[in-house]
Structures are given as structure tokens and as C-alpha cells.
Design a protein around this motif. Structure first.
Motif, PDB file in Angstrom:
ATOM      1  N   PHE A   1     -68.462  53.419  50.066  1.00 15.72           N
ATOM      2  CA  PHE A   1     -68.089  54.565  49.233  1.00 15.72           C
ATOM      3  C   PHE A   1     -67.754  54.123  47.815  1.00 15.72           C
ATOM      4  O   PHE A   1     -68.000  54.838  46.849  1.00 15.72           O
ATOM      5  CB  PHE A   1     -66.914  55.321  49.864  1.00 15.72           C
ATOM      6  N   LYS A   2     -67.207  52.926  47.668  1.00 20.80           N
ATOM      7  CA  LYS A   2     -66.868  52.403  46.343  1.00 20.80           C
ATOM      8  C   LYS A   2     -68.133  52.248  45.494  1.00 20.80           C
ATOM      9  O   LYS A   2     -68.135  52.570  44.302  1.00 20.80           O
ATOM     10  CB  LYS A   2     -66.132  51.070  46.472  1.00 20.80           C
TER      11      LYS A   2
ATOM     12  N   ARG B   1     -64.222  67.037  50.492  1.00 20.61           N
ATOM     13  CA  ARG B   1     -65.342  66.482  51.266  1.00 20.61           C
ATOM     14  C   ARG B   1     -65.366  64.951  51.312  1.00 20.61           C
ATOM     15  O   ARG B   1     -66.224  64.369  51.961  1.00 20.61           O
ATOM     16  CB  ARG B   1     -66.671  66.970  50.696  1.00 20.61           C
ATOM     17  N   LYS B   2     -64.438  64.294  50.624  1.00 19.62           N
ATOM     18  CA  LYS B   2     -64.459  62.825  50.557  1.00 19.62           C
ATOM     19  C   LYS B   2     -64.329  62.175  51.928  1.00 19.62           C
ATOM     20  O   LYS B   2     -65.063  61.242  52.253  1.00 19.62           O
ATOM     21  CB  LYS B   2     -63.361  62.309  49.631  1.00 19.62           C
ATOM     22  N   ASN B   3     -63.397  62.633  52.745  1.00 26.15           N
ATOM     23  CA  ASN B   3     -63.220  62.035  54.070  1.00 26.15           C
ATOM     24  C   ASN B   3     -64.452  62.246  54.938  1.00 26.15           C
ATOM     25  O   ASN B   3     -64.822  61.369  55.717  1.00 26.15           O
ATOM     26  CB  ASN B   3     -61.974  62.585  54.757  1.00 26.15           C
TER      27      ASN B   3
ATOM     28  N   ARG C   1     -66.925  59.601  53.734  1.00 31.62           N
ATOM     29  CA  ARG C   1     -66.478  58.238  54.066  1.00 31.62           C
ATOM     30  C   ARG C   1     -66.621  57.910  55.544  1.00 31.62           C
ATOM     31  O   ARG C   1     -67.019  56.818  55.914  1.00 31.62           O
ATOM     32  CB  ARG C   1     -65.007  58.075  53.698  1.00 31.62           C
ATOM     33  N   ARG C   2     -66.284  58.856  56.402  1.00 33.52           N
ATOM     34  CA  ARG C   2     -66.198  58.585  57.836  1.00 33.52           C
ATOM     35  C   ARG C   2     -67.465  58.904  58.619  1.00 33.52           C
ATOM     36  O   ARG C   2     -67.555  58.586  59.801  1.00 33.52           O
ATOM     37  CB  ARG C   2     -65.037  59.370  58.420  1.00 33.52           C
ATOM     38  N   SER C   3     -68.410  59.535  57.995  1.00 31.23           N
ATOM     39  CA  SER C   3     -69.609  59.956  58.733  1.00 31.23           C
ATOM     40  C   SER C   3     -70.490  58.762  59.082  1.00 31.23           C
ATOM     41  O   SER C   3     -70.546  57.778  58.360  1.00 31.23           O
ATOM     42  CB  SER C   3     -70.402  60.960  57.916  1.00 31.23           C
TER      43      SER C   3
ATOM     44  N   ASN D   1     -76.209  69.284  45.263  1.00 32.53           N
ATOM     45  CA  ASN D   1     -77.180  69.789  44.293  1.00 32.53           C
ATOM     46  C   ASN D   1     -78.567  69.307  44.713  1.00 32.53           C
ATOM     47  O   ASN D   1     -79.021  69.636  45.790  1.00 32.53           O
ATOM     48  CB  ASN D   1     -76.806  69.401  42.874  1.00 32.53           C
ATOM     49  N   ASP D   2     -79.238  68.469  43.927  1.00 30.32           N
ATOM     50  CA  ASP D   2     -80.555  67.957  44.308  1.00 30.32           C
ATOM     51  C   ASP D   2     -80.525  66.455  44.572  1.00 30.32           C
ATOM     52  O   ASP D   2     -81.564  65.795  44.559  1.00 30.32           O
ATOM     53  CB  ASP D   2     -81.580  68.264  43.216  1.00 30.32           C
ATOM     54  N   PHE D   3     -79.347  65.904  44.805  1.00 29.06           N
ATOM     55  CA  PHE D   3     -79.189  64.470  45.025  1.00 29.06           C
ATOM     56  C   PHE D   3     -78.863  64.207  46.488  1.00 29.06           C
ATOM     57  O   PHE D   3     -77.874  64.721  47.016  1.00 29.06           O
ATOM     58  CB  PHE D   3     -78.066  63.931  44.124  1.00 29.06           C
ATOM     59  N   SER D   4     -79.702  63.415  47.160  1.00 28.35           N
ATOM     60  CA  SER D   4     -79.445  63.086  48.571  1.00 28.35           C
ATOM     61  C   SER D   4     -79.008  61.630  48.672  1.00 28.35           C
ATOM     62  O   SER D   4     -79.599  60.750  48.048  1.00 28.35           O
ATOM     63  CB  SER D   4     -80.684  63.355  49.417  1.00 28.35           C
ATOM     64  N   PHE D   5     -77.984  61.388  49.486  1.00 27.19           N
ATOM     65  CA  PHE D   5     -77.437  60.043  49.612  1.00 27.19           C
ATOM     66  C   PHE D   5     -76.829  59.849  50.993  1.00 27.19           C
ATOM     67  O   PHE D   5     -76.574  60.796  51.725  1.00 27.19           O
ATOM     68  CB  PHE D   5     -76.366  59.785  48.539  1.00 27.19           C
ATOM     69  N   ARG D   6     -76.616  58.567  51.317  1.00 29.01           N
ATOM     70  CA  ARG D   6     -75.963  58.197  52.565  1.00 29.01           C
ATOM     71  C   ARG D   6     -75.114  56.968  52.290  1.00 29.01           C
ATOM     72  O   ARG D   6     -75.517  56.088  51.527  1.00 29.01           O
ATOM     73  CB  ARG D   6     -77.033  57.891  53.622  1.00 29.01           C
TER      74      ARG D   6
END
Length: 143
Positions: free
Chosen positions: A41-42, A55-57, A60-62, A70-75
Motif C-alpha cells: 500500500f505504501k 475504503r483504505k482498510n 489494504r486487507r483485500s 474512476n478509470d484507474f484499475s489497480f491491485r
């Protein structure tokens, strides 16, 4: 930057910091963006990205979950293999290791990858990650 073939936290994937190389390998439209995978996450926040506090937790935990803001996908996914390549880079563009719309073919993948990182279990196609679209008010599961 090289194209890496490896077992990701979900399925066999191509990883690279060069999105254009991945578009060429996959024969994919450039209008369809790739998922950006961060090692923690850092690294995500250091890349200048933000998630609302509520939504931070969740992020972080998923596990095995891709988020769209928006239009940005991340993991956020730690790399399970102990490799210097993964330690040196905080993020990669990620896509499944196959031609667009087709199943995993090891011969095709090995011919397109510059580096292959594999453990004793080998490379196996598994289920893709869950896909959740989030914003300040609600979240919606897409896959």
C-alpha cells in the motif's frame, strides 16, 4: 523494461513496466488499460494515488482483488516469489499470460517473455481476481 512471465497471486501473468510491449504481445486495443499491481500500500501512495479514508482498510486487507477508481484499475499484492526483480520494483502493469480472449498456452507465453520466474509448482492458470469499483459513497462488484 523486460516482460516477465510468472505466477501471480491469481493466475499466470505477464508483468512489465512498459505497457506498450504488453499491448503488442496481447494484440490488444490501446484503449483498454492494464491493471497496475503494487507490492504494498505504501508503494501505491508513493505513486501519487489516493483512496478515500473509508475504503483504505478494504484496499489494504483485500486478497486477490482488483479495484477501479474512476478509470484507474489497480491491485495491492505482495509477490510471493523471492526474486530480485520484484524487490527492486514497486509496481508492474499486469495482464493474464495469453492472447486476448484465449486460454493459457505455455509455448506462446515463453516465446513472448524476456524473463520467466517460476517456482517448483510451475505455472498454472487459476481464477482471475475479483473486480470491485469503489468511490466515496458505494462499491460495486463487477466480477
Amino acid at each position: 523494461m523486460s516482460v516477465i512471465l510468472t505466477q501471480t497471486d491469481t493466475t499466470v501473468g505477464f508483468l512489465s513496466q512498459n505497457a506498450q510491449k504488453l499491448y503488442e504481445i496481447k494484440s490488444r486495443l490501446s484503449s483498454k488499460p492494464f491493471i497496475k499491481v503494487y507490492k504494498n500500500f505504501k508503494s501505491f501512495t508513493q505513486d501519487g494515488k489516493r483512496v478515500v479514508n473509508s475504503r483504505k482498510n478494504l484496499v489494504r486487507r483485500s486478497k486477490k482483488t482488483t479495484f477501479i477508481i474512476n478509470d484507474f484499475s489497480f491491485r495491492v499484492a505482495s509477490f510471493t516469489l523471492n526474486s530480485q526483480i520484484f524487490r527492486d520494483n514497486s509496481w508492474f502493469y499486469s495482464t493474464s499470460a495469453n492472447r486476448s480472449g484465449e486460454k493459457f498456452c505455455r509455448d506462446f507465453c515463453e516465446s513472448k517473455a524476456d524473463i520467466i520466474v517460476e517456482n517448483m509448482d510451475g505455472l498454472r492458470e487459476k481464477d482471475s481476481s475479483a473486480l470491485i469499483k469503489i468511490n466515496r459513497v458505494k462499491r460495486r462488484k463487477l466480477r
